[in-house]
Design a protein around this motif. Structure first.
Motif, PDB file in Angstrom:
ATOM      1  N   PHE A 248      12.940  30.025  32.616  1.00  0.00           N
ATOM      2  CA  PHE A 248      12.952  29.314  33.894  1.00  0.00           C
ATOM      3  C   PHE A 248      12.976  27.811  33.636  1.00  0.00           C
ATOM      4  N   SER A 249      13.167  27.041  34.686  1.00  0.00           N
ATOM      5  CA  SER A 249      13.172  25.575  34.577  1.00  0.00           C
ATOM      6  C   SER A 249      11.908  25.023  35.212  1.00  0.00           C
ATOM      7  N   ARG A 250      11.410  23.927  34.611  1.00  0.00           N
ATOM      8  CA  ARG A 250      10.207  23.288  35.127  1.00  0.00           C
ATOM      9  C   ARG A 250      10.217  21.823  34.711  1.00  0.00           C
ATOM     10  N   ASP A 251      10.122  20.930  35.679  1.00  0.00           N
ATOM     11  CA  ASP A 251      10.091  19.485  35.408  1.00  0.00           C
ATOM     12  C   ASP A 251      11.264  19.043  34.540  1.00  0.00           C
ATOM     13  N   LYS A 252      12.465  19.492  34.907  1.00  0.00           N
ATOM     14  CA  LYS A 252      13.692  19.148  34.190  1.00  0.00           C
ATOM     15  C   LYS A 252      13.669  19.612  32.736  1.00  0.00           C
ATOM     16  N   LYS A 253      12.930  20.680  32.491  1.00  0.00           N
ATOM     17  CA  LYS A 253      12.855  21.281  31.168  1.00  0.00           C
ATOM     18  C   LYS A 253      13.316  22.739  31.227  1.00  0.00           C
ATOM     19  N   PHE A 254      13.941  23.179  30.154  1.00  0.00           N
ATOM     20  CA  PHE A 254      14.285  24.580  29.965  1.00  0.00           C
ATOM     21  C   PHE A 254      13.082  25.238  29.301  1.00  0.00           C
ATOM     22  N   VAL A 255      12.501  26.222  29.968  1.00  0.00           N
ATOM     23  CA  VAL A 255      11.263  26.839  29.470  1.00  0.00           C
ATOM     24  C   VAL A 255      11.537  28.284  29.070  1.00  0.00           C
TER      25      VAL A 255
END
Length: 367
Positions: free
Chosen positions: A300-307
């Motif tokens: 998923f994505s979170r705070d413009k990060k790929f997690v």
């Protein structure tokens, strides 16, 4: 042919245009000044705009731009030969005075050949006076244009150095990634071959299926061997063959769930990232007290990060993340690749989950 070679090696036409533009701007300022002086300060003084624009602007413009073009080509040669600054400053100081003489002599010669004045009427003292009258202005203009020349060449060298540096860095990244990839593939291959060796004694049919999945897996990674990063969708397709191998080996004792954010399927991630993480979860998850293992893969994505988050309900780890990095080839390989690709702009940690039982692997990289 020789002129073309000289033009390419010692003459930069972009620089000539910059110098011509600078002096054109100076002439516009001069015209505005003269217009103000004539129509506001000295309205009664006789003045010919035609003569001023031709002699004081056009001829002067052509002479100065031609002169500075020669200086620009000479400056490039100075930079190539790496003369000392003392020689360069002395040279330009002499040329700054010479430019005034050149302008004065050309204008005097032009007035004689166009019969504006006879040779007998030529007054050398007046010509020297005219030269001395603007010597300070010529000096400042010359060094302003020389400063433009040196700044231009300096910035050009800096940009070329940056391009070379970036090219070398990219080559280094590619070389390192290939080395890491060549290290990782045999590591996985040996583990899988051991699994097949065990299966041949238990179920020959399943061993054949596993060999087929291994063949598909190797075909995929060999086709992607020159790619540092691939899409998440491609990575999941490669992972499918590996999971087929695991299902044959562990049968009903292993469950793998996937929860993928669809918008991320075509985002680029480091190639062969998931397989060693799943392998690590199985290696540390199974124990005498944990014979049934559930692994959850979340992307998923979170705070413009790929997690990327992988959890299991198996045995807790007794070692720290740093200790695991020192022991495992696959994990250390992942950390090296992430560092190589993203510098310090990534997060990678393996830790026990609290308060529920199990282990969590978390990776965050820029989108």
């Amino acid at each position: 042919m020789k002129l073309t070679w000289f033009s390419k090696k010692f003459l930069d036409w972009n620089l000539v245009l910059i110098l011509a533009g600078f002096y054109l701007l100076f002439d516009f300022v001069l015209i505005a000044k003269v217009a103000y002086m004539q129509y506001v300060m000295l309205p009664a003084r006789p003045f010919s705009w035609a003569s001023f624009l031709f002699h004081n602007i056009l001829l002067d413009y052509v002479i100065v731009v031609s002169y500075m073009t020669i200086i620009a080509s000479s400056t490039k040669r100075f930079l190539y030969k790496k003369y000392s600054w003392a020689k360069i400053i002395t040279f330009h100081t002499i040329l700054s005075f010479l430019i005034g003489m050149v302008i004065r002599l050309v204008l005097d010669f032009y007035s004689i050949i166009t019969s504006q004045q006879g040779f007998a009427d030529y007054n050398f003292s007046e010509s020297v006076y005219a030269f001395m009258y603007v010597i300070d202005l010529n000096f400042l203009i010359y060094f302003a244009m020389v400063s433009i020349i040196y700044t231009y060449y300096y910035l050009k060298q800096v940009k070329e150095a940056e391009k070379r540096h970036i090219k070398l860095e990219n080559q280094l990244v590619t070389t390192r990634m290939k080395m890491l990839s060549s290290q990782l593939q045999p590591h996985f291959l040996f583990n899988t071959l051991n699994s097949i060796a065990v299966l041949t004694d238990v179920d020959a049919g399943k061993a054949k299926d596993t060999i087929a999945d291994l063949s598909d897996f190797l075909r995929e990674i060999l086709y992607k061997s020159d790619s540092n990063c691939i899409s998440l969708d491609e990575e999941l397709r490669i992972l499918k063959y590996y999971l087929n191998i695991l299902n044959v080996r562990f049968s009903d004792h292993l469950t793998i769930n996937r929860e993928i954010e669809e918008s991320l399927r075509y985002k680029k991630i480091p190639a062969l990232l998931l397989q060693p993480l799943i392998e690590n979860s199985i290696k540390h998850g199974y124990s005498y007290n944990h014979t049934d293992l559930v692994i959850n893969i979340s992307v998923f994505s979170r705070d413009k990060k790929f997690v990327l988050r992988i959890t299991n309900n198996g045995e807790s780890i007794t070692e720290t993340h740093a200790e695991l990095m020192k022991k495992g080839v696959g994990l250390r390989n992942i950390d090296d690749r992430l560092k190589n690709l993203y510098g310090k702009d990534y997060f990678f940690e393996i830790r026990n989950m609290q308060p529920q039982r199990g282990v969590e692997t978390l990776i965050e990289i820029p989108l």
